[in-house]
Design an enzyme around this catalytic site. Structure first.
Site, short mmCIF file in Angstrom:
data_model
loop_
_atom_site.label_atom_id
_atom_site.label_comp_id
_atom_site.label_asym_id
_atom_site.label_seq_id
_atom_site.Cartn_x
_atom_site.Cartn_y
_atom_site.Cartn_z
CG HIS A 1 -49.23 15.52 13.24
ND1 HIS A 1 -50.01 14.70 14.19
CD2 HIS A 1 -47.85 15.61 13.39
CE1 HIS A 1 -49.05 14.24 14.58
NE2 HIS A 1 -47.71 14.67 14.34
NE ARG B 1 -43.84 15.40 13.40
CZ ARG B 1 -43.45 16.56 14.12
NH1 ARG B 1 -42.48 17.49 13.66
NH2 ARG B 1 -43.50 16.60 15.61
NE ARG C 1 -42.21 10.12 13.41
CZ ARG C 1 -42.80 11.03 13.78
NH1 ARG C 1 -42.98 11.19 15.32
NH2 ARG C 1 -43.61 11.62 13.06
CD GLU D 1 -44.40 9.07 19.42
OE1 GLU D 1 -44.38 10.06 19.30
OE2 GLU D 1 -44.21 8.05 18.62
CG ASN E 1 -45.72 16.87 20.02
OD1 ASN E 1 -45.42 17.79 20.89
ND2 ASN E 1 -45.16 16.91 18.68
CG ASP E 2 -48.09 11.21 20.02
OD1 ASP E 2 -49.31 11.48 19.83
OD2 ASP E 2 -47.54 11.02 18.79
NE ARG F 1 -50.16 15.36 18.36
CZ ARG F 1 -48.97 14.99 17.96
NH1 ARG F 1 -48.62 13.66 18.34
NH2 ARG F 1 -48.39 15.60 17.17
CB CYS G 1 -38.11 15.16 19.06
SG CYS G 1 -38.95 13.54 18.95
C1 PEP Z 1 -44.46 13.81 19.29
O1 PEP Z 1 -45.39 12.95 19.50
O2 PEP Z 1 -43.93 14.29 20.20
C2 PEP Z 1 -43.62 13.75 18.10
C3 PEP Z 1 -42.36 14.34 18.12
O3 PEP Z 1 -44.07 13.05 17.16
P1 PEP Z 1 -45.51 13.52 16.12
O4 PEP Z 1 -45.39 15.07 16.60
O5 PEP Z 1 -45.00 13.55 14.72
O6 PEP Z 1 -46.49 12.63 16.65
MG MG Z 2 -45.72 11.61 18.05
#
Ligand code: PEP
Ligand code: MG
Length: 589
Positions: free
Chosen positions: A212, A319, A356, A455, A478-479, A489, A526
Site C-alpha cells: 500500500h 479506499r 469501499r 480478492e 493485488n490481493d 504483496r 481495480c
Molecule cells: C486489490 O486488492 O487489488 C485492491 C484494489 O485493494 P487493496 O489494494 O486496497 O488491497
Molecule cells: Mg485488496
C-alpha cells in the site's frame, strides 16, 4: 563516488534531488514541516523535552546514590552518567537545531534525523566500547521522544503541507533543489502525509510493488522505488540521488554525464505526458467500437478533482481506510465520515463514486505504532470486512455515513475481501440495520448499488453466491494474486514470484469477468493491474470493459485502448491463458 542501488520500480519517471533520510524510530514519530515563524517555539518544545529528561535522569541518579551499594550496581550509575553526557552533547543539540531552523522539520523529525547521523558515526568507530554507546544515544533520544509524545504539540501538522523547498538546500541562492525521501520503511499513512509535499521522489528499503505504500506513491505520480534493501543505510543526508522509477534503479552521487543523461530522460517523460494530455477529452473506445470505462482509484476526497482532470468516468475505488489511519485510535465519527464522502461525491460532479468500506489490517495498520502488535500473519488475519464485522457498531457508523452521502450523487457501496456466505449475509444485515437506524433518526439517505470485491480465490470460485446478492463485482487483483500464489504483496524478498499473469490468476480473473457478463452484471478490475499498460490488451481480450486505476495512469491506458481491437484480442488472450509461461506471450501481439 557514484554507486547504484536496485529495487522495484513502482511509480514511473525520473526524479533528481538531494536525499532527505527519514530515520526509523521505535517511537511513532510525526514528520511535517513547520512554518518559519514557529522555529523558536519548536526549539523551545525540544528544549523542554530535553530538560525534562535531564531532570528525570538526575532524579534517578539521586535515588541510585541513596541505595545500598549491593542494590545499586555500579553500571547503573555509570550508564546514567553517559546518558546525561549525551543529552548535553553539542553534536546532538546543534544538529537538531539545524534541521529545525534551516529545513523547518518538526522537532521530532529533526531529532530522529540527527540521531541517524550520529548513530552512523558511532557505527564507524574502531573502539568497541564507544561503538556500543550508540544504543545509549538511541535510548536517550527515545526518552525525549516519549516525553514529547506525552505533551501535545502546539504546532499541529499543517493540513496543507508546504510545497516550497527550503532555501538552505539551494546550491546557490536562486535555484530550487528538489528533495527525495529515503526511508527504511514508510507506512501508507506516512505516505499520505507526504502527499502534495515537497518530495520529488521516494525510495524505501522494504515493500513490494503492490504494497500500500507503493500504491500511495503511485497515486502521487512521482518516481518511486521500493524494496531497495539497504538504500537507507548507504545514502547519506544531502547526497545527490537519481531515482529511476521505470527501472527501479537509484543512483547515488551521480557524475555529470549520468546527470545529463537522466535530465534528458526526465524531459522526455515530461514531453510524453504533455502528448498524452491531449487524449483527455477523447472517448475511450477501441478500434472495433467497444466503449471502455476508465475509472479512478482515490484515497482521499481531495483526490476527486485530479480524477476529473484526468478524464475519469467516475471513482471505481475510494479506499476509505485512509480516513481512519494515523489517528491514534480516534476513529472518525459518522458526521466526519459523511462530510468526507459527501465531498468526494460532490467533487465528482454527478459521476458515480464507489466507496469501499474500510480495509484496515495487513500492511495498512490503523497506526504505525500498532504495527508491531500485529498478528503473526496479518494478511490472513482480522482484515477488511472481517475487521468491520468484528465491530458491528463501527461498521454501521460507516454504512450510515455512506448511505447519507448517496443523497448527493450516485454512490456504489463496495465490500472488501468477502469469502464466506455467512459474511455476505452478515454484511447485508448490517446494511439493513443501518438503513433502519437512519429512518428511525429521520435522516435522509440515498440508494446505492451494492458491490463485492473478488480478492480471495474462494470468492472467485463461488461466483454464483456473489452474483445472487450483489449488483456488481470488482476484482482486487493485488490481493487475488497475493492469496492465489501465497505471496505477501508487501515482501520484497518474494516479489519476483508475485506474478499477475500466472495461469491460476488469469483463470480466476477470466471466469469472474465471463460470469458477470453472462448475467449482465457489472464487473471491473481495480487492482494495480488495471493501470499497468502491459496488461491492458490482455484484460480487454478477457472481456473486461471497466478498469479502475490511479488518475495518473488513465491517459496511458486510454492510449492502449484506442489502439486495440478488442474482438481480435479474444483468441490471443485465450492463448496467453493456456500458455505455460504467459508472460512470454504478452509482448508478442
Ligand atoms: C486489490 O486488492 O487489488 C485492491 C484494489 O485493494 P487493496 O489494494 O486496497 O488491497
Ligand atoms: Mg485488496
Amino acid at each position: 563516488m557514484t554507486f547504484s542501488v536496485h529495487g522495484l520500480p513502482v511509480a514511473r519517471g525520473v526524479a533528481i534531488g538531494r536525499a532527505v533520510l527519514m530515520a526509523s524510530s521505535r517511537v511513532d514519530v510525526a514528520h511535517y514541516f513547520i512554518e518559519a515563524d514557529r522555529v523558536d517555539a519548536e526549539i523551545d518544545r525540544l528544549r523542554a523535552g530535553r530538560n525534562a529528561v535531564v531532570e528525570e535522569l538526575h532524579r534517578l541518579h539521586l535515588s541510585v546514590a541513596q541505595m545500598r551499594p549491593n542494590d545499586a550496581p555500579h553500571e547503573l550509575s555509570a550508564m546514567l552518567d553517559v546518558h546525561l553526557m549525551l543529552l548535553q552533547d553539542e553534536a546532538l543539540t546543534n544538529g537538531v537545531k539545524h534541521w529545525i531552523k534551516d529545513r523547518l522539520y518538526n522537532a521530532e523529525w529533526a531529532l530522529t534525523t540527527q540521531l541517524e547521523i550520529i548513530a552512523r558515526q558511532f557505527d564507524e568507530m574502531e573502539d568497541e566500547y564507544l561503538r556500543e554507546r550508540k544504543a545509549d544515544l538511541e535510548q536517550v533520544v527515545e526518552r525525549i521522544l516519549r516525553y514529547m509524545k506525552g505533551v501535545s504539540s502546539p504546532v499541529a501538522p499543517p493540513t496543507t503541507p508546504r510545497r516550497k523547498t527550503q532555501q538552505d538546500l539551494l546550491l546557490d541562492d536562486t535555484v530550487d533543489v528538489p528533495l527525495v525521501l529515503i526511508a527504511h520503511d514508510l507506512s501508507p499513512a506516512d505516505m499520505l502525509q507526504f502527499k502534495q509535499s515537497v518530495f520529488a521522489g521516494f525510495v524505501t528499503d522494504v515493500g513490494g510493488k503492490t504494497s500500500h505504500t507503493a500504491i500511495v506513491a503511485r497515486s502521487m505520480d512521482i518516481p518511486a522505488v521500493v524494496g531497495a534493501r539497504s538504500a537507507s543505510q548507504l545514502v547519506r543526508q544531502d547526497d545527490w540521488v537519481i531515482i529511476d522509477g521505470d527501472s527501479g534503479v537509484v543512483i547515488v552521487d551521480p557524475s555529470a554525464i549520468i546527470l545529463a543523461e537522466y535530465g534528458f530522460k526526465q524531459r522526455q517523460g515530461d514531453l510524453e505526458r504533455e502528448r498524452l494530455a491531449r487524449l483527455r477529452h477523447t472517448p475511450a473506445v477501441t478500434l472495433d467500437g467497444e466503449r471502455i470505462e476508465l475509472l479512478a482509484n482515490i484515497e482521499m476526497p481531495e483526490d476527486a478533482p485530479g480524477a476529473l482532470k484526468a478524464g475519469a468516468a467516475g471513482v471505481g475505488l475510494f479506499r476509505s481506510e485512509f480516513l481512519f489511519m494515523g489517528r491514534h485510535g480516534q476513529l472518525p465519527d459518522e458526521e466526519e465520515q459523511y462530510q468526507a464522502y459527501r465531498r468526494a461525491v460532490l467533487g465528482m460532479e454527478g459521476l458515480p463514486v464507489t466507496i469501499r468500506t474500510v480495509d484496515i489490517g495487513a500492511d495498512k495498520p490503523l497506526d504505525r505504532a500498532l504495527k508491531e502488535e500485529a498478528h503473526l500473519n496479518p494478511a490472513l488475519g482480522l482484515r477488511a470486512i472481517r475487521w468491520s464485522l468484528a465491530d458491528p457498531a463501527m461498521f454501521r457508523t460507516q454504512l450510515c455515513a455512506i448511505l447519507r452521502a448517496a443523497v448527493h450523487g450516485p454512490v456504489h457501496l463496495l465490500i472488501p475481501m468477502l469469502a464466506h456466505g455467512s459474511e455476505i449475509r452478515q454484511t447485508l444485515a448490517q446494511i439493513d440495520l443501518a438503513r433502519a437506524e437512519l429512518s428511525a433518526r429521520g435522516e435522509v439517505f440515498g440508494t446505492v448499488l451494492l458491490g463485492a470485491m473478488i480478492e480471495v480465490p474462494a470468492a472467485a470460485l463461488t461466483l454464483p453466491l456473489f452474483l445472487k446478492y450483489f449488483d456488481f463485482l470488482s476484482v482486487g487483483t493485488n490481493d487475488l494474486i497475493q492469496y492465489t500464489l501465497a505471496i505477501d504483496r508487501a515482501d520484497e524478498s518474494v516479489a519476483h514470484l508475485y506474478d499477475p499473469v500466472h495461469p491460476a490468476v488469469l483463470q480466476l480473473l477470466a471466469r469472474t469477468i465471463a460470469e458477470c457478463r453472462a448475467q449482465g452484471k457489472g464487473v471491473s478490475v481495480c487492482g494495480e493491474m488495471a493501470g499497468d499498460v502491459q496488461y491492458t490488451r490482455l484484460l480487454l481480450g478477457l472481456g473486461l470493459r471497466s478498469f479502475s486505476m490511479h488518475p495518473a495512469q488513465i491517459l496511458a491506458v486510454k492510449q492502449e485502448v484506442l489502439r486495440a481491437d478488442a474482438g481480435k484480442l479474444v483468441a490471443w488472450a485465450d492463448q496467453v491463458m493456456q500458455a505455460e509461461e504467459p508472460a512470454l506471450l504478452l509482448t508478442k501481439h
